[in-house]
Design a protein around this motif. Sequence first.
Motif, PDB file in Angstrom:
ATOM      1  N   ARG A 118       0.835  -1.198   0.000  1.00 45.90           N
ATOM      2  CA  ARG A 118       0.000   0.000   0.000  1.00 45.90           C
ATOM      3  C   ARG A 118       0.876   1.256   0.000  1.00 45.90           C
ATOM      4  NH1 ARG A 118      -3.784   0.628   4.737  1.00 45.90           N
ATOM      5  NH2 ARG A 118      -1.850   0.202   5.860  1.00 45.90           N
ATOM      6  N   VAL A 119       0.404   2.293  -0.677  1.00 50.02           N
ATOM      7  CA  VAL A 119       1.123   3.569  -0.732  1.00 50.02           C
ATOM      8  C   VAL A 119       0.131   4.723  -0.636  1.00 50.02           C
ATOM      9  CG1 VAL A 119       3.182   2.838  -2.012  1.00 50.02           C
ATOM     10  CG2 VAL A 119       1.094   3.410  -3.260  1.00 50.02           C
ATOM     11  N   ARG A 120       0.642   5.851  -0.125  1.00 53.46           N
ATOM     12  CA  ARG A 120      -0.147   7.079  -0.077  1.00 53.46           C
ATOM     13  C   ARG A 120       0.348   8.022  -1.167  1.00 53.46           C
ATOM     14  NH1 ARG A 120      -3.144   8.606   3.915  1.00 53.46           N
ATOM     15  NH2 ARG A 120      -1.937   7.409   5.451  1.00 53.46           N
ATOM     16  N   LEU A 121      -0.582   8.585  -1.914  1.00 50.41           N
ATOM     17  CA  LEU A 121      -0.257   9.487  -3.016  1.00 50.41           C
ATOM     18  C   LEU A 121       0.081  10.872  -2.463  1.00 50.41           C
ATOM     19  CD1 LEU A 121      -0.270   9.753  -6.158  1.00 50.41           C
ATOM     20  CD2 LEU A 121      -2.670  10.439  -5.961  1.00 50.41           C
ATOM     21  N   LEU A 122       1.296  11.335  -2.746  1.00 56.96           N
ATOM     22  CA  LEU A 122       1.727  12.649  -2.267  1.00 56.96           C
ATOM     23  C   LEU A 122       1.659  13.714  -3.347  1.00 56.96           C
ATOM     24  CD1 LEU A 122       4.864  11.569  -0.164  1.00 56.96           C
ATOM     25  CD2 LEU A 122       2.515  11.945   0.640  1.00 56.96           C
ATOM     26  N   SER A 123       2.074  13.370  -4.556  1.00 60.49           N
ATOM     27  CA  SER A 123       2.035  14.331  -5.665  1.00 60.49           C
ATOM     28  C   SER A 123       2.017  13.583  -6.981  1.00 60.49           C
ATOM     29  CB  SER A 123       3.251  15.272  -5.615  1.00 60.49           C
ATOM     30  OG  SER A 123       4.452  14.560  -5.812  1.00 60.49           O
ATOM     31  N   VAL A 124       1.557  14.266  -8.026  1.00 60.99           N
ATOM     32  CA  VAL A 124       1.471  13.683  -9.365  1.00 60.99           C
ATOM     33  C   VAL A 124       2.197  14.585 -10.347  1.00 60.99           C
ATOM     34  CG1 VAL A 124      -0.082  13.006 -11.245  1.00 60.99           C
ATOM     35  CG2 VAL A 124      -0.721  12.542  -8.873  1.00 60.99           C
ATOM     36  N   ASP A 125       2.998  13.998 -11.213  1.00 65.37           N
ATOM     37  CA  ASP A 125       3.759  14.719 -12.237  1.00 65.37           C
ATOM     38  C   ASP A 125       3.224  14.330 -13.610  1.00 65.37           C
ATOM     39  OD1 ASP A 125       5.568  15.917 -13.912  1.00 65.37           O
ATOM     40  OD2 ASP A 125       7.341  14.963 -13.058  1.00 65.37           O
ATOM     41  N   ALA A 126       2.735  15.319 -14.361  1.00 68.22           N
ATOM     42  CA  ALA A 126       2.168  15.077 -15.689  1.00 68.22           C
ATOM     43  C   ALA A 126       3.061  15.627 -16.789  1.00 68.22           C
ATOM     44  CB  ALA A 126       0.777  15.695 -15.785  1.00 68.22           C
ATOM     45  N   GLU A 134       4.869  10.697  -6.655  1.00 67.37           N
ATOM     46  CA  GLU A 134       5.661  10.491  -5.452  1.00 67.37           C
ATOM     47  C   GLU A 134       4.753   9.827  -4.429  1.00 67.37           C
ATOM     48  OE1 GLU A 134       8.408  12.902  -2.183  1.00 67.37           O
ATOM     49  OE2 GLU A 134       7.223  14.003  -3.657  1.00 67.37           O
ATOM     50  N   LEU A 135       5.213   8.738  -3.857  1.00 71.76           N
ATOM     51  CA  LEU A 135       4.376   7.898  -3.008  1.00 71.76           C
ATOM     52  C   LEU A 135       5.075   7.593  -1.693  1.00 71.76           C
ATOM     53  CD1 LEU A 135       3.821   5.540  -5.979  1.00 71.76           C
ATOM     54  CD2 LEU A 135       1.942   6.853  -5.019  1.00 71.76           C
ATOM     55  N   GLU A 136       4.273   7.539  -0.640  1.00 71.61           N
ATOM     56  CA  GLU A 136       4.776   7.151   0.673  1.00 71.61           C
ATOM     57  C   GLU A 136       4.323   5.728   0.968  1.00 71.61           C
ATOM     58  OE1 GLU A 136       4.026   8.299   5.398  1.00 71.61           O
ATOM     59  OE2 GLU A 136       2.924   9.329   3.801  1.00 71.61           O
ATOM     60  N   GLU A 137       5.257   4.850   1.272  1.00 72.60           N
ATOM     61  CA  GLU A 137       4.911   3.467   1.581  1.00 72.60           C
ATOM     62  C   GLU A 137       4.198   3.386   2.923  1.00 72.60           C
ATOM     63  OE1 GLU A 137       8.252   0.889   1.249  1.00 72.60           O
ATOM     64  OE2 GLU A 137       8.734   1.519  -0.807  1.00 72.60           O
ATOM     65  N   LEU A 138       3.114   2.606   2.978  1.00 69.71           N
ATOM     66  CA  LEU A 138       2.312   2.465   4.182  1.00 69.71           C
ATOM     67  C   LEU A 138       2.513   1.075   4.779  1.00 69.71           C
ATOM     68  CD1 LEU A 138      -1.076   4.104   3.082  1.00 69.71           C
ATOM     69  CD2 LEU A 138       0.741   5.111   4.463  1.00 69.71           C
ATOM     70  N   PRO A 139       3.023   0.974   5.988  1.00 69.53           N
ATOM     71  CA  PRO A 139       3.182  -0.343   6.618  1.00 69.53           C
ATOM     72  C   PRO A 139       1.823  -0.914   6.989  1.00 69.53           C
ATOM     73  CG  PRO A 139       3.697   1.388   8.194  1.00 69.53           C
ATOM     74  CD  PRO A 139       3.486   2.070   6.871  1.00 69.53           C
ATOM     75  N   GLU A 140       1.741  -2.234   7.064  1.00 71.27           N
ATOM     76  CA  GLU A 140       0.511  -2.926   7.464  1.00 71.27           C
ATOM     77  C   GLU A 140       0.668  -3.375   8.904  1.00 71.27           C
ATOM     78  OE1 GLU A 140      -3.326  -4.602   7.140  1.00 71.27           O
ATOM     79  OE2 GLU A 140      -2.254  -3.233   5.805  1.00 71.27           O
ATOM     80  N   GLU A 141      -0.007  -2.694   9.815  1.00 69.58           N
ATOM     81  CA  GLU A 141       0.019  -3.055  11.225  1.00 69.58           C
ATOM     82  C   GLU A 141      -1.075  -4.067  11.516  1.00 69.58           C
ATOM     83  OE1 GLU A 141       2.380  -2.020  13.078  1.00 69.58           O
ATOM     84  OE2 GLU A 141       3.191  -0.377  11.859  1.00 69.58           O
ATOM     85  N   ALA A 142      -0.808  -4.992  12.434  1.00 71.53           N
ATOM     86  CA  ALA A 142      -1.784  -6.048  12.729  1.00 71.53           C
ATOM     87  C   ALA A 142      -2.987  -5.516  13.494  1.00 71.53           C
ATOM     88  CB  ALA A 142      -1.112  -7.165  13.524  1.00 71.53           C
ATOM     89  N   GLY A 143      -2.775  -4.662  14.478  1.00 73.40           N
ATOM     90  CA  GLY A 143      -3.880  -4.205  15.315  1.00 73.40           C
ATOM     91  C   GLY A 143      -4.238  -5.257  16.365  1.00 73.40           C
ATOM     92  N   ASP A 144      -5.216  -4.926  17.202  1.00 76.11           N
ATOM     93  CA  ASP A 144      -5.616  -5.814  18.295  1.00 76.11           C
ATOM     94  C   ASP A 144      -6.564  -6.915  17.821  1.00 76.11           C
ATOM     95  OD1 ASP A 144      -4.143  -4.276  20.033  1.00 76.11           O
ATOM     96  OD2 ASP A 144      -5.834  -2.982  20.575  1.00 76.11           O
TER      97      ASP A 144
END
Length: 246
Positions: A118-126, A134-144
Motif C-alpha cells: 500500500r502507498v499514499r499518493l503525495l504528488s502527481v507529475d504530468a 511520489e508515493l509514501e509506503e504504508l506499513p501494514e500493522e496487525a492491530g488488536d
Amino acid sequence: MTTVRLPLFPLNTVLFPGLVLPLNVFEERYRAMMRELLKTPEEEPRRFAVVAIRDGHEVAPSATGLPDRTAVPDSGPAAGFGDDPVKAFHTVGCVADAATIRERPDGTFEVLATGTTRVRLLSVDASGPYLTAELEELPEEAGDESGPLAEGVLRAFRQYQKRLAGARERSLSSGADLPDEPSVVSYLVAAAVMLDIPTKQRLLQAPDTASRLRDELKILRAETAIIRNLPSLPASELTRGPTSLN
C-alpha cells in the motif's frame, strides 16, 4: 518517511496487496509506460502504482462529443483527470509488480500484475508521456485481536459465498482454498466481496488489519442478510476475474 517515485496507472477499481490484476493496455500514455517498464531487467521488479479514480475517466475521450461536436478531445498523460490530477484520485493506492508484459503485434499490451504494498499518493507529475507519482509506503500493522477477527471473517465469508452461489451451486471456494494469515484474509475478502469502489477504498486504507477485518465482518453479515431476503440472487459470475479496459 520512505518515499518512492513510480509510474501511475489510475483505474476504476481498487487493487489490494496480493491480488492479481490483468490489464489490456491500449492507450498511448499507458503503452509508453509499459515500453519503459520493459527496459527494466527481468530479474528486477517492474513496478507501477495503481490508484482508484475518484473523479475522471479511466479511458480518455477519443472522439468529439456533445454539446460541441467540433471540440478536440483531451490528450496527454492527464487526459480525463482535470487540471490538477491528484484531486481526481483516491489518496491511498497499491504498488503493482508486472510479472508479465507482452506486446501484441498492434502495439497494445497484455499485462499481468500483482499488488504488493500500500502507498499514499503525495504528488502527481504530468510532465512526461505518462503520469508519475511520489508515493509514501504504508506499513501494514496487525492491530488488536487480528487473529480471532480473521477467523470470524472467514466464517462469515463462507456463509456469504454459499448465499451468493445459491443452493444449486457449490461454494465459490472450499475452506482449503482460503488463507489464515489475518492481513491476507483481510485483502482477499475485500477484493472478493461485491462492493462499490468507495467501500473497497475504505477497506484498503484502513489503519490496520484488525480495523479492516472488523469492517468486513459488519459488511459480510449485512450483505448475507440482504441476499437471504432477495427474491433472486445477483449475477455473481459477472464479478469474477474483472479486467480493466486499459
